[in-house]
Design an enzyme around this catalytic site. Structure first.
Site, PDB file in Angstrom:
ATOM      1  N   ARG A 147       0.879  -1.386  -0.081  1.00 34.20           N
ATOM      2  CA  ARG A 147      -0.038   0.171  -0.121  1.00 34.20           C
ATOM      3  C   ARG A 147       0.740   1.279   0.037  1.00 34.20           C
ATOM      4  NH1 ARG A 147      -2.614   3.290   4.072  1.00 34.20           N
ATOM      5  NH2 ARG A 147      -4.632   4.113   3.333  1.00 34.20           N
ATOM      6  N   SER A 196     -12.476  -3.638   0.066  1.00 39.26           N
ATOM      7  CA  SER A 196     -12.948  -2.979   1.308  1.00 39.26           C
ATOM      8  C   SER A 196     -14.398  -2.991   1.423  1.00 39.26           C
ATOM      9  CB  SER A 196     -12.209  -1.680   1.620  1.00 39.26           C
ATOM     10  OG  SER A 196     -10.776  -1.960   1.557  1.00 39.26           O
ATOM     11  N   LYS A 238      -4.992   4.531   9.223  1.00 39.69           N
ATOM     12  CA  LYS A 238      -5.837   5.462   8.209  1.00 39.69           C
ATOM     13  C   LYS A 238      -6.916   5.873   8.905  1.00 39.69           C
ATOM     14  CE  LYS A 238      -8.314   3.884   3.798  1.00 39.69           C
ATOM     15  NZ  LYS A 238      -8.595   2.606   2.830  1.00 39.69           N
TER      16      LYS A 238
END
Length: 206
Positions: A39, A108, A137
Site C-alpha cells: 500500500r 474493502s 488510516k
C-alpha cells in the site's frame, strides 16, 4: 476461496527506509505472514513499480501471494497475484474485467450492502474495518464486532478484519468467523516482525 491463505495478511506502510522495509516483509513471512499487500498512497508510479518488483522477489521466494493496493496498472505491470480496491477506487466489477479471472481481487467493505455488492461484482475476499481505532488510516469507517460478524454471515466469500489490530486485542476477533487478521503497524513497526507474526498467527489459530 481456496486460492490463498488469508490467516495473516500484512499490509505495508510507507517505505522511507527501503532496506528495512524489505527486511521487515521477509522476516514477517518467515514468521507466518500468508499474504502481502503493498500500500503506497503517495509514491510516484515508477517508484511504486520498482518497489513492487523488489517485494515480488521476496514473496515469490517464499511462495506468498502479493497483492497491490488500488493500482491495477502496477499489479498488471509486475504480474502480481492480485489487487485490493476500496470503495473510492476503481469499481470492483471494472477491476475484475481488467485483471481477468485468474488474479485475486479483494475489496474493502464496511457494511453488509457493500459486502454483498462486492461479492456480486467479482470479489474473492473482503477487508472489513476498522475494527479498532487506527492511526494508519484516520478516515476508515469504524466497524463493531457485531457488525463484523453480520458481514461475515452475509456473504459466501472470506472476510479479513483490519484496523488497529495488535497483539493485545487480536484475541477479541477469534470468534467472529473471519478468515484472517490484516495488520499494518503491529508488524511493520515491530522490532521483531518475525516474532510478532508468529504471535499474531498463534492468537488467530487458538
Amino acid at each position: 476461496m481456496n486460492r490463498i491463505d488469508l490467516s495473516l495478511y500484512l499490509v505495508t506502510d510507507n517505505s522511507d527506509d527501503e532496506e528495512k522495509f524489505l527486511n521487515t516483509i521477509e522476516e514477517a513471512i518467515k514468521g507466518g505472514v500468508s499474504v502481502v499487500q503493498i500500500r503506497e498512497k503517495t509514491a510516484d508510479t515508477l517508484d511504486f513499480y520498482n518497489l513492487a518488483l523488489k517485494v515480488k522477489e521476496i514473496t515469490t521466494k517464499y511462495n506468498v501471494p502479493l497483492i497491490i493496493n488500488d493500482r491495477v496498472d502496477v499489479a498488471l505491470a509486475i504480474d502480481a497475484d492480485g489487487v485490493h480496491v476500496g470503495q473510492s477506487d476503481m469499481p470492483c466489477d471494472v477491476t475484475r474485467k481488467l485483471i481477468g479471472e485468474d488474479k485475486v481481487l479483494g475489496v474493502s467493505a464496511a457494511t453488509i450492502e457493500e459486502a454483498k455488492k462486492a461479492q456480486n461484482d467479482g470479489a474473492d475476499y473482503l477487508g472489513t474495518g476498522a475494527v479498532f481505532p487506527t492511526q494508519t488510516k484516520d478516515d476508515a469507517p469504524k466497524t463493531t464486532k457485531e457488525e463484523l460478524k453480520e458481514i461475515v454471515e452475509s456473504v459466501d466469500i472470506p472476510v479479513v478484519a483490519i484496523g488497529g489490530i495488535t497483539l493485545e486485542n487480536a484475541h477479541e476477533l477469534t470468534d467472529t468467523g473471519i478468515a484472517g487478521l490484516s495488520v499494518v503497524s503491529a508488524i511493520m513497526s515491530s522490532d521483531n516482525p518475525k516474532k510478532s507474526s508468529e504471535e499474531l498467527l498463534n492468537i488467530f489459530n487458538s
